[in-house]
Structure formats: C-alpha cells, structure tokens
Enzyme design. Structure first.
Site, PDB file in Angstrom:
ATOM      1  N   GLY A 207       3.586 -29.634 -21.446  1.00  0.00           N
ATOM      2  CA  GLY A 207       2.266 -30.245 -21.358  1.00  0.00           C
ATOM      3  C   GLY A 207       1.489 -29.902 -20.100  1.00  0.00           C
TER       4      GLY A 207
ATOM      5  N   CYS B 261     -17.864 -20.174 -43.027  1.00  0.00           N
ATOM      6  CA  CYS B 261     -18.849 -21.025 -43.694  1.00  0.00           C
ATOM      7  C   CYS B 261     -18.604 -22.473 -43.335  1.00  0.00           C
ATOM      8  CB  CYS B 261     -18.783 -20.820 -45.198  1.00  0.00           C
ATOM      9  SG  CYS B 261     -19.362 -19.194 -45.625  1.00  0.00           S
TER      10      CYS B 261
HETATM   11  C1  LIG Z   1       4.213 -28.768 -27.821  1.00  0.00           C
HETATM   12  C2  LIG Z   1       5.437 -29.157 -27.107  1.00  0.00           C
HETATM   13  C3  LIG Z   1       5.734 -28.601 -25.869  1.00  0.00           C
HETATM   14  C4  LIG Z   1       4.805 -27.637 -25.156  1.00  0.00           C
HETATM   15  O1  LIG Z   1       3.596 -28.214 -24.819  1.00  0.00           O
HETATM   16  P1  LIG Z   1       2.565 -27.363 -23.907  1.00  0.00           P
HETATM   17  O2  LIG Z   1       1.376 -28.239 -23.818  1.00  0.00           O
HETATM   18  O3  LIG Z   1       2.285 -26.102 -24.634  1.00  0.00           O
HETATM   19  O4  LIG Z   1       3.234 -27.121 -22.613  1.00  0.00           O
HETATM   20  C5  LIG Z   1       6.922 -28.935 -25.282  1.00  0.00           C
HETATM   21  N1  LIG Z   1       7.787 -29.806 -25.855  1.00  0.00           N
HETATM   22  C6  LIG Z   1       7.520 -30.373 -27.062  1.00  0.00           C
HETATM   23  C7  LIG Z   1       8.501 -31.297 -27.656  1.00  0.00           C
HETATM   24  C8  LIG Z   1       6.347 -30.071 -27.723  1.00  0.00           C
HETATM   25  O5  LIG Z   1       6.088 -30.653 -28.900  1.00  0.00           O
END
Ligand SMILES: *Cc1c(COP(=O)(O)O)cnc(C)c1O
Length: 474
Positions: A285, A402
């Site tokens: 994240g 579209c």
């Molecule tokens: C999507 C996700 C990530 C990666 O998230 P980023 O925002 O791309 O860093 C990591 N762990 C889990 C469990 C996820 O669902």
C-alpha cells in the site's frame, strides 16, 4: 501567470485568474507550469528524459522509435528503474521478507526481475500463480492470497509447494485442511485480519466495524477464532498474522496503528494458546507520485519508523519480534512505466463561467487504464514527441471508448497547440493499468515493452482482433 488565456492561442476568450478555480476549472493542486515541456522528475522513472527537441527518451530509446516499432498505445517499462525500486525495498527492509504484489503488474519477465532482486512474489489467483511459476520463481517464495480461492487453486498451491497461504475465511480453513490431508501436505498459513484501519488515498479512517470482504475482524473477535481454528487444524502450520490496510498510503501512521493492533492480537494469542507465532506481515500500500501533488516516502523513510514501532511494541508486550514481511506492489511497478498514446482528435470545449478545456483524445482509454474511471485517480501527462512554445492549456486526456467517463488524465496543462499525431506519455502507469486492462469495445490490449541500455524488448505482445475473434466460438 502568462496571458490569462488558459485556453491558448486559437481562442481569445479570457479565462480569468488561474487562482479562481471555480471559473477556470483548474483544481487547486494543479499549478500553471512555467515550462509546459518540462518533466517533473519524481513522476518519471530514473532513465526518462527529454532531448533538445523535446522528444521523450527512456534508457536511450526515443518514443518515436517505440511508436514506430510496436505502435501505440503501449506500456513502456524502464527495466532498471523497476529493478532498483525492488532492490531499494529489499535493502531498506533487510532482515524482513519483501513480497512483490504481482497483481499490480505481472509478466514472466517482471516476476523474474523482482526475484533476481531478492523479492518473493504474492499472487492471488491460479492465473497469477501460473505466471510466477512459468517465470521460474521458487514456489517457497510465493504467497497465495484471495478471499475466495477455489479448491483447484488451493490444490495447485499445495501441489507446487507455495511458501504460504493467507487464509481469509472459515470456509477456507476447512477446505484447505481437507485438501492438505488428501495430499498429505502441511501448508504454512497466515490469517488475514482487519485492524479497523482503513486506508484511503491520503488519509485513513479508524472504524470499529470493518465493513468489507477481506480478513477477519480483530475487534469483533473473528481473528482470534480463526487463529485458534488454524492452530487446531492438524494439517495447517499456522505461522502468523497478516494485515493489509489499503493502497496509495503516504505516511507511516496507518501502518503503525495496524502494527500495534496486530501485535496486540499476536501477544494475546500467545497468552491464550501458549503458542507464539513466528511471523507477521504488514501488507503493501505504499504510495507513489501520480501528480505534482503527491510526495511519497522512500522505502528507507518507511522502514525506520516501522521497525522502531514494532520493536517498542513487542518489548512492551513481552513478546519476541516476529519475522516480518511486507508486500509492496504499486511502489515497485507504478513509477517504472509510462503509457504511450497517439493523439487522434483535439476538441476545445467552452465551459460555464468563461472557462475552457481541451479534450485531447488518444488511441487508448479506459480499457488500458481504468483507474481514473474506477477510483477517480489523478494522473499527469506530457506531449512526448516534440517541444512546444505554445502557452499551457487546461486539458483533459480522454480515450476512444463509447463512455463519457472514459478519461485517462482528468486535469493537466498541455501546450495549447497539441494536435493529432502528437505522442502523449502518461507517467506512473505501471501499476493496475495493464493488470486491470479490459477489451471494452473489443479493443485489443496494448503491448508491454521493456527498455534497458538502449534495447527495446517486448514482454507482452499487442493483442489482435484475431485474438479476440478466436475466443468467439459460437
Ligand atoms: C493489493 C495488495 C498489495 C499491494 O498493494 P500496493 O498498493 O500495490 O502496494 C499487498 N498485499 C495485499 C494483500 C494486497 O491485496
């Protein structure tokens, strides 16, 4: 501010002060560029620059060459940049395991690069698992996620011997236990929990009730029950707790709160079960810069505070620091790649209150980047094929679909003389663009090409109409 004509040369309409946002429709975060040709370095991968003629170059290859060789639209990956971002996480979080979140952007080459830089790979479907295995990633360094993994996906994960399965429901605990017994395997599992920290784009909201499909609630007691059920299952090897709080997070505060809450659960579970879990995963994240308004932290900036908070918390709780892991996706793949488009039409649109906007339509759109339509995500863009001396014009880069919501870049200043035939590059298009691409309007998906040391290589070829017709067997 230059002329007061935000719209540019062909229109004499005076748009008024740039600060009068309501009148000009310029969002507060977007400032008038002093040079509309200039690149803001933090939006672009490390080997991108413009030459004296204003032509965008990546690792010694110009966008003209790329467009000529593979056409447009195309996703262009700066291989060294992606590798160095993976390496930066491995170095900053030394001693931890770093798993690349494959869902952000995946091909066999990308999986191979991140493995070579020392990362594991997280997958969440049989399809992503197949790519990682085809790439030669060591299955013990693969984690399997998903809130509704099929029996087939679980079976395959056990057969190939993935390193960990992140459990997301009570149904799955039972189902995985049965398959494990049948195959006589003992998978290592983690329990995905919700901490009540829900991260949004630029802030996080702490909620008592986690009203979402992922994980087991700590506050509601389901997390402790799921841990106990895994511990009691004779075929599951419970190794730890997993928390992923969201995406595009800019500070460590949300991670810190999540770390505290998961560690409290970790310590509480040790007390009640007599079993101290050996691992803890804090998910991904980590935010990146899509526009001038975004100021992301480096992996090193993130690692220090996280490490400190976890050590302090563990010592206060009287538990050993578990083996830690994280799962960055976007922060590795996102900034490495720009999307390259060709302009097809340019339409000036007059707005209420004297404002105006250029609608610059390119040969892709929501089928190759859904994030603007899906999340109201913001992006930036530059004219990539030439220098312009025209004044900046408030522009919106739209696609060819579209659908009125088919927007790629909602607000950006482009030179007022942008014309059909110009190339447009959109930075930070590596994450969740190709991986979320669709065939809406039967548009074939663009290729992914990598550039390194002056050499262009296709990683994923362009889809063709024949590919699409081949699926239509009725
Ligand atoms: C999507 C996700 C990530 C990666 O998230 P980023 O925002 O791309 O860093 C990591 N762990 C889990 C469990 C996820 O669902």
């Amino acid at each position: 501010m230059a002329s007061g004509t935000v719209f540019g040369m062909t229109h004499s309409h005076v748009a008024g002060s740039i600060h009068a946002d309501a009148a000009t429709r310029v969002p507060g975060w977007l400032s008038l560029p002093s040079d509309v040709n200039a690149l803001l370095p933090r939006l672009w991968s490390e080997n991108v620059s413009k030459d004296a003629d204003g032509v965008l170059q990546v690792a010694g290859v110009s966008v003209d060459q790329i467009a000529e060789q593979v056409g447009t639209p195309a996703y262009v990956v700066d291989e060294q940049d992606l590798r160095s971002r993976a390496r930066a996480f491995a170095e900053a979080f030394a001693g931890w395991d770093v798993y690349y979140a494959a869902k952000s952007f995946l091909s066999t080459s990308i999986a191979r690069w991140v493995s070579e830089e020392g990362l594991g790979v997280d997958v969440c479907t049989g399809g992503e698992l197949a790519v990682a295995l085809r790439a030669g990633v060591d299955p013990r360094r693969i984690g399997l996620h998903g809130n509704n993994k099929s029996t087939e996906e679980l079976r395959q994960a056990l057969e190939v011997g993935v390193g960990r399965i992140i459990i997301d429901s009570f149904d799955e605990i039972g189902r995985l236990g049965e398959i494990a017994e049948e195959l006589q395997r003992e998978p290592r599992v983690m329990v995905r929990v919700t901490t009540g920290v829900e991260a949004h784009t630029h802030e996080y909201i702490a909620t008592a009730h986690e009203d979402q499909k992922f994980g087991f609630s700590i506050a509601g007691g389901a997390a402790a029950k799921a841990l106990q059920a895994c511990l009691e299952s004779p075929w599951l090897e419970l190794v730890g707790i997993h928390s992923h709080i969201g995406s595009q997070i800019f500070d460590t505060e949300g991670f810190e709160v999540a770390a505290r809450r998961t560690l409290r659960l970790h310590a509480e579970f040790a007390r009640t079960s007599g079993h101290e879990l050996s691992e803890l995963d804090l998910g991904g994240g980590f935010g990146i810069a899509y526009t001038s308004a975004d100021t992301p932290s480096s992996p090193a900036d993130l690692a220090g505070p996280l490490r400190a908070i976890i050590e302090a918390e563990c010592s206060q709780l009287g538990v050993a620091v578990p083996h830690l892991s994280i799962e960055p996706g976007r922060a590795i793949s996102g900034p490495s790649t720009f999307a390259l488009y060709r302009v097809g039409t340019v339409k000036p649109v007059e707005l209420d209150g004297g404002a105006a906007r250029l609608y610059v339509a390119v040969d892709g759109g929501m089928s190759d980047n859904i994030r603007t339509a899906l999340y109201a995500a913001e992006y930036s863009a530059t004219v990539a094929s030439r220098r312009s001396s025209a004044p900046p014009a408030l522009s919106r880069v739209v696609g060819k679909h579209c659908e009125g919501g088919d927007i790629l870049v909602r607000d950006e200043f482009l030179p007022a003389d942008v014309v059909p035939g110009d190339l447009i590059a959109v930075p930070a298009s590596g994450a969740y663009s190709r991986s979320m691409a669709s065939n809406y309007n039967h548009v074939p998906r663009p290729p992914v090409v990598a550039v390194r040391d002056g050499v262009l290589r296709t990683l994923i070829r362009r889809e063709t109409i024949e590919d699409l017709l081949a699926l239509d067997v009725g």
